[in-house]
Design an enzyme around this catalytic site. Structure first.
Site: not given
Length: 305
Positions: A162-163
């Site tokens: 995930f960013d």
């Protein structure tokens, strides 16, 4: 007693995200609906090849090997019902027999059905559907169908990257960066290091994955990574936020603006989520990737394509 999905991780996925229907989609876009429908009928018994999100779905469903069933994958597609028949047959051919629910809308917007499903994730190759789903409050990503497929190196691990800002976290800090620059962003985050960031659109998915991991299913586990352009000292607020949520990630990469693709290639995720098209494009040449169409960076991209 009515059947409910409330106790499961619910993933809604479109046909083109799960299987490779790019040839059929080209026919749909370049011809008329009758030609497309005829092609799908001719291919009813021809299983479609795995698509970008196939590995993610396959591994998540492996958590159902022993009772109770912990994951539900539902097909949610703009396809017509006949094409939906081919999707179900393709799922069975590839060993995904536990996919038994689907909604096929024949061109009508499908995202409204996320509400009765209670989905914690929606993956679609239709960008507009993803935007609408995010606006309704559901974690959703536009699957880049030309992404590199997942490696088969870790068959017993679901790996998801995930960013941070505008994905796991809100875009509060990103708005400071976009409007005032890096120095102001670093100062803002240093001053608020102990103050948790508000939730972003994908926090519910991360929380659901955390609950699934806590169930300790034999033979399967989840490995998560935070892959962010943040660097020290702004890293502290991100980590303090995760600690406040009482959610751990297995790996954290604070890259300070370096291209993410090469790092993701080493992590080998089954899927990567980011809010900026440039990052997704870079990642897609290495790993399965999806665009989270939300936040200030996305808004600016729409204004200045």
């Amino acid at each position: 007693m009515a059947v409910t999905l409330n106790d499961k991780l619910v993933v809604a996925i479109s046909s083109r995200a799960l299987f490779d229907f790019e040839e059929e989609n080209t026919v749909f876009e370049r011809s008329d609906p009758d030609t497309y429908l005829r092609l799908q009928r001719e291919r009813l018994d021809t299983p479609a090849a795995p698509g970008v999100a196939f590995s993610l779905v396959q591994k998540l469903l492996a958590f159902n090997a022993e009772a109770p069933q912990r994951v539900e994958v539902v097909l949610l597609s703009r396809n017509d019902p006949v094409s939906g028949m081919r999707v179900f047959r393709s799922a069975k051919a590839h060993g995904l027999d536990s996919i038994q629910r689907g909604v096929f809308t024949q061109g009508r917007d499908p995202f409204g059905y996320l509400r009765p499903l209670g989905a914690q994730l929606f993956l679609s190759a239709n960008a507009d559907d993803v935007t609408q789903a995010l606006q309704l409050g559901y974690p959703a990503a536009h699957v880049f169908t030309d992404s590199m497929r997942a490696s088969g190196t870790h068959p017993q691990e679901v790996r998801i990257a995930f960013d941070g800002d505008a994905v796991l976290f809100s875009d509060e800090a990103e708005r400071v960066y976009q409007s005032q620059g890096l120095e102001a962003f670093q100062k803002h985050e240093l001053e608020k290091a102990a103050q948790p960031l508000p939730e972003g659109p994908f926090k519910p998915l991360l929380a659901a994955l955390h609950r699934l991991q806590q169930m300790q299913v034999p033979g399967m586990r989840i490995r998560t990574a935070l892959v962010t352009a943040r660097s020290a000292p702004a890293h502290e607020r991100a980590l303090n936020t995760l600690m406040d949520w009482k959610i751990d990630v297995d790996e954290a990469m604070f890259l300070g603006g370096l291209a993410k693709g090469a790092f993701l290639r080493e992590f080998e995720p089954d899927f990567f989520f980011d809010d900026q098209t440039g990052h997704v494009r870079n990642a897609a040449s290495h790993v399965p990737s999806g665009h989270v169409r939300s936040g200030i960076a996305h808004e600016k991209a729409l204004k200045h394509p």
